[in-house]
Design an enzyme around this catalytic site. Sequence first.
Site, PDB file in Angstrom:
ATOM      1  N   ALA A  24       0.865  -1.175   0.000  1.00  0.00           N
ATOM      2  CA  ALA A  24       0.000   0.000   0.000  1.00  0.00           C
ATOM      3  C   ALA A  24       0.897   1.219   0.000  1.00  0.00           C
ATOM      4  CB  ALA A  24      -0.867  -0.013   1.243  1.00  0.00           C
ATOM      5  N   GLY A  76       0.522  -4.986   0.687  1.00  0.00           N
ATOM      6  CA  GLY A  76      -0.616  -5.025  -0.228  1.00  0.00           C
ATOM      7  C   GLY A  76      -0.293  -5.696  -1.559  1.00  0.00           C
ATOM      8  N   GLU A 126      -0.680  -9.257  -0.892  1.00  0.00           N
ATOM      9  CA  GLU A 126      -2.131  -9.477  -0.744  1.00  0.00           C
ATOM     10  C   GLU A 126      -2.827  -9.477  -2.107  1.00  0.00           C
ATOM     11  OE1 GLU A 126      -2.254  -6.228   2.237  1.00  0.00           O
ATOM     12  OE2 GLU A 126      -3.495  -7.597   3.412  1.00  0.00           O
ATOM     13  N   GLU A 151       4.154  -5.355   7.369  1.00  0.00           N
ATOM     14  CA  GLU A 151       3.366  -4.327   8.064  1.00  0.00           C
ATOM     15  C   GLU A 151       3.797  -4.105   9.508  1.00  0.00           C
ATOM     16  OE1 GLU A 151       2.106  -6.562   5.997  1.00  0.00           O
ATOM     17  OE2 GLU A 151       0.708  -5.582   4.649  1.00  0.00           O
TER      18      GLU A 151
HETATM   19  N1  COA Z   1       4.580   3.164  -0.380  1.00  0.00           N
HETATM   20  C1  COA Z   1       5.012   4.338  -0.856  1.00  0.00           C
HETATM   21  N2  COA Z   1       6.178   4.482  -1.485  1.00  0.00           N
HETATM   22  C2  COA Z   1       6.949   3.399  -1.627  1.00  0.00           C
HETATM   23  C3  COA Z   1       6.584   2.151  -1.137  1.00  0.00           C
HETATM   24  C4  COA Z   1       5.330   2.043  -0.483  1.00  0.00           C
HETATM   25  N3  COA Z   1       4.855   0.882  -0.027  1.00  0.00           N
HETATM   26  N4  COA Z   1       7.566   1.260  -1.404  1.00  0.00           N
HETATM   27  C5  COA Z   1       8.526   1.952  -2.048  1.00  0.00           C
HETATM   28  N5  COA Z   1       8.155   3.249  -2.180  1.00  0.00           N
HETATM   29  C6  COA Z   1       8.918   4.327  -2.815  1.00  0.00           C
HETATM   30  C7  COA Z   1      10.070   4.807  -1.966  1.00  0.00           C
HETATM   31  O1  COA Z   1       9.622   5.711  -0.983  1.00  0.00           O
HETATM   32  C8  COA Z   1      10.948   5.433  -3.008  1.00  0.00           C
HETATM   33  O2  COA Z   1      10.397   6.689  -3.360  1.00  0.00           O
HETATM   34  P1  COA Z   1      11.367   7.993  -3.531  1.00  0.00           P
HETATM   35  O3  COA Z   1      12.292   7.622  -4.645  1.00  0.00           O
HETATM   36  O4  COA Z   1      10.402   9.086  -3.895  1.00  0.00           O
HETATM   37  O5  COA Z   1      12.040   8.166  -2.210  1.00  0.00           O
HETATM   38  C9  COA Z   1      10.761   4.518  -4.215  1.00  0.00           C
HETATM   39  O6  COA Z   1       9.519   3.852  -3.999  1.00  0.00           O
HETATM   40  C10 COA Z   1      11.846   3.485  -4.371  1.00  0.00           C
HETATM   41  O7  COA Z   1      11.922   2.735  -3.167  1.00  0.00           O
HETATM   42  P2  COA Z   1      13.297   2.542  -2.332  1.00  0.00           P
HETATM   43  O8  COA Z   1      12.921   2.272  -0.913  1.00  0.00           O
HETATM   44  O9  COA Z   1      14.224   3.660  -2.596  1.00  0.00           O
HETATM   45  O10 COA Z   1      13.856   1.221  -3.032  1.00  0.00           O
HETATM   46  P3  COA Z   1      14.868   0.150  -2.377  1.00  0.00           P
HETATM   47  O11 COA Z   1      15.305  -0.727  -3.500  1.00  0.00           O
HETATM   48  O12 COA Z   1      15.894   0.815  -1.544  1.00  0.00           O
HETATM   49  O13 COA Z   1      13.939  -0.711  -1.367  1.00  0.00           O
HETATM   50  C11 COA Z   1      11.954  -1.927  -0.713  1.00  0.00           C
HETATM   51  C12 COA Z   1      12.901  -1.520  -1.868  1.00  0.00           C
HETATM   52  C13 COA Z   1      10.757  -2.635  -1.336  1.00  0.00           C
HETATM   53  C14 COA Z   1      12.690  -2.883   0.237  1.00  0.00           C
HETATM   54  C15 COA Z   1      11.518  -0.669   0.063  1.00  0.00           C
HETATM   55  O14 COA Z   1      11.031   0.283  -0.867  1.00  0.00           O
HETATM   56  C16 COA Z   1      10.426  -0.915   1.077  1.00  0.00           C
HETATM   57  O15 COA Z   1      10.696  -1.446   2.148  1.00  0.00           O
HETATM   58  N6  COA Z   1       9.185  -0.479   0.749  1.00  0.00           N
HETATM   59  C17 COA Z   1       8.057  -0.566   1.666  1.00  0.00           C
HETATM   60  C18 COA Z   1       7.549  -1.977   1.772  1.00  0.00           C
HETATM   61  C19 COA Z   1       6.423  -2.047   2.784  1.00  0.00           C
HETATM   62  O16 COA Z   1       6.588  -1.830   3.968  1.00  0.00           O
HETATM   63  N7  COA Z   1       5.209  -2.376   2.271  1.00  0.00           N
HETATM   64  C20 COA Z   1       4.064  -2.552   3.095  1.00  0.00           C
HETATM   65  C21 COA Z   1       3.294  -1.309   3.178  1.00  0.00           C
HETATM   66  S1  COA Z   1       1.920  -1.508   4.283  1.00  0.00           S
END
Ligand code: COA
Length: 258
Positions: A65, A110, A113, A133
């Site tokens: 999400a 999400g 999911e 989460e």
């Molecule tokens: N919601 C909003 N933005 C998200 C996102 C999410 N779930 N997941 C990634 N992004 C965004 C980042 O904020 C970043 O944006 P920016 O460039 O404007 O700062 C962009 O996507 C790239 O992500 P980044 O974190 O820089 O990539 P990474 O390769 O270093 O890490 C992940 C990849 C997937 C490990 C990391 O993005 C992450 O942990 N995301 C969240 C996962 C999560 O908790 N999902 C459950 C949500 S309830």
Amino acid sequence: MYQTLLASLENGIYTVTINRPDKLNALNKDVFTDLDKMLDEVAANPSIQSVIITGAGPKAFVAGADISEFTALNKEQAMALAKRGQDIFARIENATKPIVAAVNGFALGGGCELAMSCHFRIASGNAKFGQPEVNLGLIPGYGGTQRLVQLIGKGKALELLMSANMIDAPEAKSLGLVNHITTPEELLSFTQNLLSTINSKAPLAVAGCIRAANAVFDESKDGYALEIEEFGKTFTTEDMKEGVTAFLEKRKAAFKGK
Ligand code: COA
């Protein structure tokens, strides 16, 4: 037609790509609106026989999400968001045309999911699955606690839900979360080939399989009784007559979805 999805229809297969690669295809309000529209289109358009859902870019299916939309929510708004996500994912699960997730990278929160609401999942070797989460002080809200238990069993599901640990594609396959692993390059063609096989079968029978299998997890339904009903219904279809006649005449059946 859609703000956040790319969609193309070829040989009856509607390939839908969630297209926010700079945000790792995170699910925001607009993606939900578009997924809802997409499901209307799938139901209404007889040229669409089956659907692939995938993510844009080489890195992510859907990384969850959109966390930036969480900051201003109170309890009621959070519950409304979870209900919205659950309703859309239930539409995917209950669609009577096959919907398959082609998981091309991170399927987190999400995203996992969404993949689990599809009828089954194919993953590329770089796919990663998880429900992170609890890292944010949340729990999954779009059906993840339920479908993860259904798909991989309670013990392993609770381990993943409580630890936020990610699993790779081979582990996801060993747990039954994904059916096949391909290279990233072959993910879509492999999924298309499998759907072409399914699309060559009797569509009303395929729909009956989905309804009957879904009944296993629906406490309001008796799955065995529903199977009897669905089995009976097939005997009223032209396709059943064609399938049986074609077998006896030693030729390939030509199904019409009637
Ligand atoms: N919601 C909003 N933005 C998200 C996102 C999410 N779930 N997941 C990634 N992004 C965004 C980042 O904020 C970043 O944006 P920016 O460039 O404007 O700062 C962009 O996507 C790239 O992500 P980044 O974190 O820089 O990539 P990474 O390769 O270093 O890490 C992940 C990849 C997937 C490990 C990391 O993005 C992450 O942990 N995301 C969240 C996962 C999560 O908790 N999902 C459950 C949500 S309830």
